[in-house]
Scaffold this motif. Structure first.
Motif, PDB file in Angstrom:
ATOM      1  N   PHE A  38      28.214   0.798  24.505  1.00 50.71           N
ATOM      2  CA  PHE A  38      26.921   1.198  23.943  1.00 50.71           C
ATOM      3  C   PHE A  38      27.075   2.384  23.014  1.00 50.71           C
ATOM      4  O   PHE A  38      26.430   2.459  21.958  1.00 50.71           O
ATOM      5  N   PHE A  42      25.721   2.388  19.282  1.00 49.94           N
ATOM      6  CA  PHE A  42      24.638   3.251  18.809  1.00 49.94           C
ATOM      7  C   PHE A  42      25.115   4.215  17.729  1.00 49.94           C
ATOM      8  O   PHE A  42      24.338   4.595  16.840  1.00 49.94           O
ATOM      9  N   GLU A  53      17.699   5.081   5.448  1.00 54.08           N
ATOM     10  CA  GLU A  53      16.676   6.054   5.051  1.00 54.08           C
ATOM     11  C   GLU A  53      16.943   6.554   3.626  1.00 54.08           C
ATOM     12  O   GLU A  53      16.010   6.719   2.835  1.00 54.08           O
ATOM     13  N   PRO A  59      16.978  -2.090   8.075  1.00 52.29           N
ATOM     14  CA  PRO A  59      17.352  -3.347   8.740  1.00 52.29           C
ATOM     15  C   PRO A  59      16.335  -3.735   9.807  1.00 52.29           C
ATOM     16  O   PRO A  59      15.582  -2.885  10.294  1.00 52.29           O
ATOM     17  N   TRP A  61      16.738  -5.071  13.466  1.00 51.61           N
ATOM     18  CA  TRP A  61      17.916  -5.185  14.329  1.00 51.61           C
ATOM     19  C   TRP A  61      17.594  -5.148  15.798  1.00 51.61           C
ATOM     20  O   TRP A  61      16.549  -4.665  16.209  1.00 51.61           O
ATOM     21  N   ARG A  62      18.547  -5.671  16.557  1.00 48.94           N
ATOM     22  CA  ARG A  62      18.398  -5.792  18.000  1.00 48.94           C
ATOM     23  C   ARG A  62      19.700  -5.309  18.611  1.00 48.94           C
ATOM     24  O   ARG A  62      20.792  -5.630  18.115  1.00 48.94           O
ATOM     25  N   ASN A  63      19.599  -4.555  19.670  1.00 52.95           N
ATOM     26  CA  ASN A  63      20.792  -4.040  20.351  1.00 52.95           C
ATOM     27  C   ASN A  63      20.708  -4.337  21.842  1.00 52.95           C
ATOM     28  O   ASN A  63      19.689  -4.083  22.489  1.00 52.95           O
ATOM     29  N   VAL A  64      21.766  -4.922  22.363  1.00 50.82           N
ATOM     30  CA  VAL A  64      21.919  -5.111  23.803  1.00 50.82           C
ATOM     31  C   VAL A  64      23.316  -4.594  24.163  1.00 50.82           C
ATOM     32  O   VAL A  64      24.328  -5.220  23.808  1.00 50.82           O
TER      33      VAL A  64
ATOM     34  N   PHE B  38      10.007   4.798   9.923  1.00 54.38           N
ATOM     35  CA  PHE B  38      11.323   4.487  10.476  1.00 54.38           C
ATOM     36  C   PHE B  38      11.988   5.724  11.065  1.00 54.38           C
ATOM     37  O   PHE B  38      12.616   5.665  12.120  1.00 54.38           O
ATOM     38  N   LYS B  39      11.834   6.834  10.361  1.00 53.30           N
ATOM     39  CA  LYS B  39      12.470   8.071  10.809  1.00 53.30           C
ATOM     40  C   LYS B  39      12.009   8.440  12.217  1.00 53.30           C
ATOM     41  O   LYS B  39      12.814   8.790  13.083  1.00 53.30           O
ATOM     42  N   PHE B  42      13.396   5.861  14.775  1.00 54.22           N
ATOM     43  CA  PHE B  42      14.813   6.003  15.112  1.00 54.22           C
ATOM     44  C   PHE B  42      15.083   7.308  15.860  1.00 54.22           C
ATOM     45  O   PHE B  42      15.991   7.364  16.692  1.00 54.22           O
ATOM     46  N   MET B  45      14.442   6.328  19.308  1.00 52.05           N
ATOM     47  CA  MET B  45      15.551   5.516  19.824  1.00 52.05           C
ATOM     48  C   MET B  45      16.755   6.393  20.180  1.00 52.05           C
ATOM     49  O   MET B  45      17.437   6.151  21.177  1.00 52.05           O
ATOM     50  N   THR B  46      16.988   7.418  19.370  1.00 51.72           N
ATOM     51  CA  THR B  46      18.125   8.300  19.637  1.00 51.72           C
ATOM     52  C   THR B  46      17.927   9.057  20.943  1.00 51.72           C
ATOM     53  O   THR B  46      18.854   9.184  21.755  1.00 51.72           O
ATOM     54  N   ALA B  49      18.526   6.606  23.660  1.00 48.67           N
ATOM     55  CA  ALA B  49      19.950   6.239  23.731  1.00 48.67           C
ATOM     56  C   ALA B  49      20.762   7.281  24.489  1.00 48.67           C
ATOM     57  O   ALA B  49      21.620   6.955  25.310  1.00 48.67           O
ATOM     58  N   HIS B  58      20.988   0.884  30.121  1.00 48.47           N
ATOM     59  CA  HIS B  58      20.671   0.779  28.698  1.00 48.47           C
ATOM     60  C   HIS B  58      19.541  -0.203  28.417  1.00 48.47           C
ATOM     61  O   HIS B  58      19.458  -1.258  29.050  1.00 48.47           O
ATOM     62  N   PRO B  59      18.701   0.115  27.458  1.00 46.05           N
ATOM     63  CA  PRO B  59      17.615  -0.794  27.096  1.00 46.05           C
ATOM     64  C   PRO B  59      18.115  -1.972  26.257  1.00 46.05           C
ATOM     65  O   PRO B  59      19.162  -1.895  25.617  1.00 46.05           O
ATOM     66  N   GLU B  60      17.361  -3.050  26.263  1.00 42.81           N
ATOM     67  CA  GLU B  60      17.521  -4.108  25.270  1.00 42.81           C
ATOM     68  C   GLU B  60      16.382  -3.894  24.304  1.00 42.81           C
ATOM     69  O   GLU B  60      15.217  -3.878  24.727  1.00 42.81           O
ATOM     70  N   TRP B  61      16.681  -3.694  23.052  1.00 40.60           N
ATOM     71  CA  TRP B  61      15.607  -3.307  22.151  1.00 40.60           C
ATOM     72  C   TRP B  61      15.794  -3.845  20.758  1.00 40.60           C
ATOM     73  O   TRP B  61      16.882  -4.182  20.330  1.00 40.60           O
ATOM     74  N   ARG B  62      14.626  -3.875  20.052  1.00 36.77           N
ATOM     75  CA  ARG B  62      14.542  -4.412  18.707  1.00 36.77           C
ATOM     76  C   ARG B  62      13.731  -3.429  17.890  1.00 36.77           C
ATOM     77  O   ARG B  62      12.721  -2.897  18.364  1.00 36.77           O
ATOM     78  N   ASN B  63      14.166  -3.181  16.691  1.00 35.02           N
ATOM     79  CA  ASN B  63      13.460  -2.254  15.797  1.00 35.02           C
ATOM     80  C   ASN B  63      13.229  -2.912  14.447  1.00 35.02           C
ATOM     81  O   ASN B  63      14.140  -3.476  13.846  1.00 35.02           O
ATOM     82  N   VAL B  64      11.995  -2.866  13.989  1.00 32.56           N
ATOM     83  CA  VAL B  64      11.644  -3.277  12.635  1.00 32.56           C
ATOM     84  C   VAL B  64      10.794  -2.151  12.039  1.00 32.56           C
ATOM     85  O   VAL B  64       9.655  -1.930  12.448  1.00 32.56           O
ATOM     86  N   TYR B  65      11.402  -1.416  11.129  1.00 34.74           N
ATOM     87  CA  TYR B  65      10.775  -0.253  10.485  1.00 34.74           C
ATOM     88  C   TYR B  65      10.198   0.730  11.499  1.00 34.74           C
ATOM     89  O   TYR B  65      10.963   1.459  12.135  1.00 34.74           O
TER      90      TYR B  65
END
Lengths: 96, 96
Positions: A38, A42, A53, A59, A61-64, B38-39, B42, B45-46, B49, B58-65
């Protein structure tokens, strides 16, 4: 003015970048990335996020855990554009 | 020893946390987050993380903007566990 790549240009784009493919609707390009863990996944996402940015092109995106799936597309043109090529080039550059 | 939450415990868990719901298979819990851009997404997300790495969960996650969808599940028990509750508590803490 940003223009949509033609189907031929889109196909050539993904054929030139290892591991990338067109999405089923042809409006995006997708690639799966696998990292050691991970933390590495990340770290990669953070690099891409900072560049996204800067480019103002982000993007989907998906993270597992150690896996990251990235879809690039340009909503403004409802398809692929040179922005996707540029971001994909950056991603390839840092993962090579 | 990590134990799987019962269906009743899983239901109670999501009912106590605003915006969370069980996934269709009941093995996970999901929430959609929306940020200014997005900023901000993210940055969130940081934070998650880093905490996920500390918890080794850990999460399973998806980000779009500006949007982030998080699914929490515990593969070791094939369902939800107290680890998911703890990570969800952290996520709620930083987004409250």
């Amino acid at each position: 003015m940003l223009e949509r790549l033609t189907p031929e240009q889109s196909q050539r784009l993904v054929s030139e970048l290892p591991g990338w493919a067109l999405t089923n609707d042809g409006k995006g390009m997708v690639k799966q990335f696998v990292f050691a863990d991970f933390k590495a996944a990340f770290a990669f996402m953070t690099q891409v996020a900072l560049q996204a940015e800067v480019m103002n092109h982000h993007p989907e995106w998906r993270n597992v855990y150690n896996r990251v799936e990235i879809v690039l597309t340009t909503h403004d043109v409802d398809g692929l554009s040179t922005r996707d090529r540029d971001l994909a080039d950056y991603i390839e550059h840092i993962t090579r």
